[in-house]
Design a protein around this motif. Structure first.
Motif, PDB file in Angstrom:
ATOM      1  N   ASP A  50      22.200-100.870 -15.713  1.00 50.94           N
ATOM      2  CA  ASP A  50      20.656-101.167 -16.598  1.00 50.94           C
ATOM      3  C   ASP A  50      20.863-100.462 -17.644  1.00 50.94           C
ATOM      4  N   ALA A  51      21.271 -99.074 -17.831  1.00 52.27           N
ATOM      5  CA  ALA A  51      21.265 -98.548 -18.932  1.00 52.27           C
ATOM      6  C   ALA A  51      22.048 -99.291 -20.445  1.00 52.27           C
ATOM      7  N   VAL A  98      24.732 -89.696 -12.886  1.00 48.00           N
ATOM      8  CA  VAL A  98      25.145 -91.243 -13.579  1.00 48.00           C
ATOM      9  C   VAL A  98      25.981 -91.783 -12.431  1.00 48.00           C
ATOM     10  N   SER A 146      24.806 -97.241 -14.877  1.00 49.51           N
ATOM     11  CA  SER A 146      25.295 -97.892 -16.125  1.00 49.51           C
ATOM     12  C   SER A 146      24.941 -99.185 -16.540  1.00 49.51           C
ATOM     13  N   THR A 166      20.708 -92.359 -13.083  1.00 52.88           N
ATOM     14  CA  THR A 166      20.751 -93.368 -14.174  1.00 52.88           C
ATOM     15  C   THR A 166      22.022 -94.370 -14.003  1.00 52.88           C
ATOM     16  N   GLN A 218      20.074-101.006 -23.340  1.00 50.59           N
ATOM     17  CA  GLN A 218      20.608-100.728 -24.699  1.00 50.59           C
ATOM     18  C   GLN A 218      20.820-101.930 -25.651  1.00 50.59           C
ATOM     19  N   HIS A 251      21.155 -92.378 -23.569  1.00 51.56           N
ATOM     20  CA  HIS A 251      19.916 -92.824 -24.100  1.00 51.56           C
ATOM     21  C   HIS A 251      18.962 -93.128 -22.985  1.00 51.56           C
ATOM     22  N   ASP A 252      19.625 -93.687 -21.684  1.00 50.25           N
ATOM     23  CA  ASP A 252      18.468 -93.917 -20.478  1.00 50.25           C
ATOM     24  C   ASP A 252      18.242 -92.268 -19.804  1.00 50.25           C
ATOM     25  N   ARG A 270      15.312 -91.603 -21.791  1.00 49.39           N
ATOM     26  CA  ARG A 270      14.327 -92.333 -21.221  1.00 49.39           C
ATOM     27  C   ARG A 270      13.519 -91.900 -20.116  1.00 49.39           C
ATOM     28  N   HIS A 271      14.320 -91.316 -19.226  1.00 51.47           N
ATOM     29  CA  HIS A 271      13.750 -90.695 -17.808  1.00 51.47           C
ATOM     30  C   HIS A 271      13.176 -89.469 -18.407  1.00 51.47           C
ATOM     31  N   ALA A 314      24.663 -95.427 -24.072  1.00 46.28           N
ATOM     32  CA  ALA A 314      23.630 -96.117 -23.388  1.00 46.28           C
ATOM     33  C   ALA A 314      23.308 -95.340 -22.166  1.00 46.28           C
ATOM     34  N   VAL A 315      24.023 -94.644 -21.624  1.00 42.94           N
ATOM     35  CA  VAL A 315      23.517 -93.798 -20.383  1.00 42.94           C
ATOM     36  C   VAL A 315      22.777 -92.636 -20.780  1.00 42.94           C
TER      37      VAL A 315
END
Lengths: 248, 248
Positions: B229-230, B202, B227, B225, B234, B118-119, B122-123, B115-116
């Motif tokens: 919100d990530a 992170v 964890s 990022t 997700q 992926h985040d 996303r950034h 998930a992180v």
């Protein structure tokens, strides 16, 4: 495997949330934030069923919409099977079905209006005029009025046009994550009741404490009791008494 | 009564929380806040098991303390029996037991490190040096490092003395509801990694996003990022894909 037995032996709280979902999650958060604890293991065990698909409570009461009762009973069943010792329901309007929920639930359900009255007393307010804000269904069906009168208060409520113009859109704004738009509407409704003699105000819909965040409350010049925090504190006290009674 | 059947037909998320309890409740809150929805019924159904009595994950890893695995499996069992379709675990250190949890769980568990990553993408961050903050156990046992390297990043971590002096007390402050005391410690750890070349950070312990609230992040001058919100994003995306696949 019997899920009612397990490693956790401490009293456990069930939260029947989702009505709305922000209020359900906020209650779980406030239970943590309002608990005195130095480490994880001193906090309270909570199971939250945050199912937002429960049919709208207000529509069921005022417009003959689908009843939310079966969905609420399904949530209660999940909580009871998961082993909770006590249930809270962070939705004022849902308490119009309180008797049916309690009849079907083998664990005590703490009534949100009792929690609010206890919170008024915690603020030192033992009588006088109390303004109630809530959904039109809550206000019209008198969820708060009788219990407040029985406890020695004089309840007053917005007139139906004000509730439609101010409270309905304020609550809807919270439910659609537009919390900033919710504030001025709720603040206006508070001011109108203050002008009519209210010495304190009940935020008697669990979206309203989210519309009127803690940081903005001192500026309103009136004591507010918050049905999310009141219910969180009532639940924390219930767990404390239960733990003490069990000699834990 | 079979609790896996019930009124809710939409995909439902299970949250194995309590580690710590503020992070578990915050994840439930962020799932609501980050979902696009106009009314309650468009939100995602979530069941949160927020049991803070799970034995400490870090102590189990680093000091031979009691294993948290049975308590975590008990929570997973509650979620599965309640009918969830997917599980998330808002505790980074708990992911050191990810394989055992997934082996015992008939539903997919979304991995917090995926998930992180992926985040980060996303950034717009697809390579470069990424600083990781987390518990000493997470850092020492390399929860993030291998997966970040495999995804094309160069991970760096605080040295063990810094982790003890800054991250351990910051995380403990969140767990004891002293969130304000947590911030300067976490901010110092971020600054040290920035000075050593990190282009992003992170917050790889679910207490750290609570230590470094959103409002204070722009002032830190580095991409963070988070964890919590990530994992929320997700999970929301997983539900969206599942809903689409089922033609709902």
């Amino acid at each position: 495997m019997d899920t009612t037995s397990g490693p956790a032996k401490e009293p456990s709280l069930g939260v029947l949330g989702g009505m709305g979902p922000l209020a359900g999650a906020a209650l779980a958060m406030r239970i943590v934030e309002l608990t005195e604890a130095a480490r994880d293991q001193e906090h309270i065990s909570v199971i939250l069923v945050n199912d937002p698909h429960v049919p709208d409570r207000s529509t069921a009461c005022t417009a003959g919409g689908e009843t939310p009762l079966p969905a609420m009973l399904h949530g209660i069943d999940i909580l009871v099977r998961a082993g909770v010792d006590c249930v809270v329901v962070p939705c004022n309007t849902a308490h119009l079905w309180f008797d049916q929920l309690q009849a079907a639930c083998p664990r005590p359900i703490l009534h949100i209006v009792d929690a609010v009255i206890h919170d008024l007393q915690r603020h030192g307010i033992r009588d006088g005029t109390v303004g109630i804000l809530g959904t039109p269904a809550t206000l019209r069906l008198g969820l708060y009025q009788d219990r407040l009168r029985a406890a020695g208060y004089q309840p007053i409520i917005p007139d139906p046009a004000e509730a439609q113009a101010l409270l309905v859109p304020s609550i809807a704004a919270v439910k659609s994550n537009h919390v900033d738009e919710a504030y001025p509407l709720a603040a206006r409704a508070i001011e109108l009741l203050r002008q009519r003699g209210a010495g304190s105000i009940v935020l008697g819909c669990t979206e309203l404490p989210l519309a009127v965040p803690h940081a903005r409350r001192p500026g309103l010049g009136i004591v507010l009791t918050d049905s999310i925090d009141a219910l969180a504190l009532q639940a924390i006290e219930w767990v404390g008494r239960r733990t003490e009674a069990c000699g834990a």
